[in-house]
Write a protein that holds these residues in place. Structure first.
Motif, PDB file in Angstrom:
ATOM      1  N   ASN A  44       1.013  -1.117   0.188  1.00 41.16           N
ATOM      2  CA  ASN A  44      -0.105   0.427  -0.104  1.00 41.16           C
ATOM      3  C   ASN A  44       1.073   1.689  -0.104  1.00 41.16           C
ATOM      4  OD1 ASN A  44      -1.961   1.892   0.220  1.00 41.16           O
ATOM      5  ND2 ASN A  44      -2.838   1.227   2.353  1.00 41.16           N
ATOM      6  N   LYS A  45       1.564   1.622  -0.984  1.00 39.50           N
ATOM      7  CA  LYS A  45       2.252   2.552  -1.313  1.00 39.50           C
ATOM      8  C   LYS A  45       2.462   3.352  -2.527  1.00 39.50           C
ATOM      9  CE  LYS A  45       5.768   0.675   1.088  1.00 39.50           C
ATOM     10  NZ  LYS A  45       7.887  -0.039   0.438  1.00 39.50           N
ATOM     11  N   PHE A  46       2.111   4.879  -2.741  1.00 37.64           N
ATOM     12  CA  PHE A  46       2.253   5.252  -3.552  1.00 37.64           C
ATOM     13  C   PHE A  46       0.896   5.668  -4.569  1.00 37.64           C
ATOM     14  CE2 PHE A  46       6.358   3.692  -3.731  1.00 37.64           C
ATOM     15  CZ  PHE A  46       7.038   4.707  -3.170  1.00 37.64           C
ATOM     16  N   GLY A  47      -0.163   5.114  -4.108  1.00 42.54           N
ATOM     17  CA  GLY A  47      -1.481   4.896  -4.252  1.00 42.54           C
ATOM     18  C   GLY A  47      -2.565   4.182  -4.689  1.00 42.54           C
ATOM     19  N   LYS A  48      -1.214   2.874  -4.593  1.00 44.33           N
ATOM     20  CA  LYS A  48      -0.924   1.661  -5.220  1.00 44.33           C
ATOM     21  C   LYS A  48      -1.548   0.241  -4.370  1.00 44.33           C
ATOM     22  CE  LYS A  48       0.472   3.526  -9.721  1.00 44.33           C
ATOM     23  NZ  LYS A  48      -0.856   3.277 -10.042  1.00 44.33           N
ATOM     24  N   GLU A  49      -2.591  -0.629  -4.535  1.00 42.63           N
ATOM     25  CA  GLU A  49      -2.767  -1.484  -2.743  1.00 42.63           C
ATOM     26  C   GLU A  49      -3.392  -3.074  -3.643  1.00 42.63           C
ATOM     27  OE1 GLU A  49      -6.016  -1.600   0.663  1.00 42.63           O
ATOM     28  OE2 GLU A  49      -6.345  -0.482  -1.120  1.00 42.63           O
TER      29      GLU A  49
END
Length: 261
Positions: A44-49
């Motif tokens: 869950n980083k940089f708007g990606k999950e």
């Protein structure tokens, strides 16, 4: 989304997981087949999950000597079944081998999304401008007819282009999830089908009346017609190509069935 990283031993699967997570979550050594278990990692980083599934390398059955390794193969197969999209890692130095083709066949049979990642691209010497293009064409010839797949060239060790792998995998996930309205399908496809109808079989004129998407986890479509049993496989291929031109299904298999109307 569940993304499974698959491939032969020592191709860089655990290294890719670690590079993406920014931590040594998995033990990485130069010994092939070190990762014994499938490891699930939440990202869950940089708007990606998404959930990342790192698998033990799959070897040819002749090389499976111990129970531990046998179960690693089984875990990898289960990871493919559990995933939405598979990231198939290939060694740039060896190219696509028979075991990679077996994996690709398994992914396609299970109707999972697919991204092909060519790792260790930094080790290829004398790279010319079109080397990646030539390598891509060679892969596509090998994996035909299902060649509408994103192919990326990376160096996990140098952390080159690794984030693009995730972007491509999530795009494939989106393609695999898309639902197309029946009206849109018929508006875009029926005119082309009328211009290129299925060949008559034993004097039977075959007429496709309408098409609709089936409520499955992967893109599947029912074409309703008067003589479904008499439509040949090559026409099925024509319809799939037609759909891929009209809609973005890159990286995901399509199922087409014919039903009587």
């Amino acid at each position: 989304p569940k993304l499974a990283i698959i491939g032969q031993p020592n191709v860089g699967k655990s290294s890719l997981t670690n590079a993406l997570l920014g931590e040594e979550r998995n033990i990485v050594t130069d010994i092939a087949g070190t990762t014994r278990d499938s490891i699930h990692s939440y990202y869950n980083k940089f708007g990606k999950e998404f959930m990342l599934i790192d698998t033990a390398g799959i070897r040819k059955k002749a090389k499976v000597h111990e129970d531990l390794e046998f179960y690693s193969v089984m875990r990898a197969v289960r990871a493919i079944e559990e995933s939405d999209v598979c990231i198939l890692m290939i060694d740039a130095q060896t190219g696509v081998e028979s075991q990679d083709m077996n994996l690709l066949g398994l992914v396609h049979k299970r109707r999972k999304g697919l991204v092909i990642v060519v790792n260790k691209w930094d080790l290829i010497e004398n790279k010319e401008t079109n080397t990646a293009k030539e390598f891509t064409e060679k892969i596509k010839r090998k994996i035909a007819p299902f060649k509408d797949i994103p192919i990326l060239f990376v160096s996990v060790l140098e952390k080159q282009r690794i984030f693009r792998v995730i972007e491509a995998a999530l795009k494939v996930y989106k393609n695999r999830q898309q639902k197309i309205r029946t009206s849109e399908l018929n508006d875009l496809l029926l005119d082309q089908i009328d211009r290129n109808p299925p060949p008559a079989n034993r004097g039977r004129i075959i007429k496709i009346k309408y098409v609709t998407q089936l409520p499955l986890k992967h893109p599947a479509f029912a074409f309703f017609c008067n003589h479904p049993k008499h439509i040949k496989a090559n026409y099925k291929g024509f319809l799939e190509n037609l759909m891929r031109k009209r809609f973005d299904f890159e990286g995901t298999p399509i199922s087409i069935v014919f039903k009587e109307k």
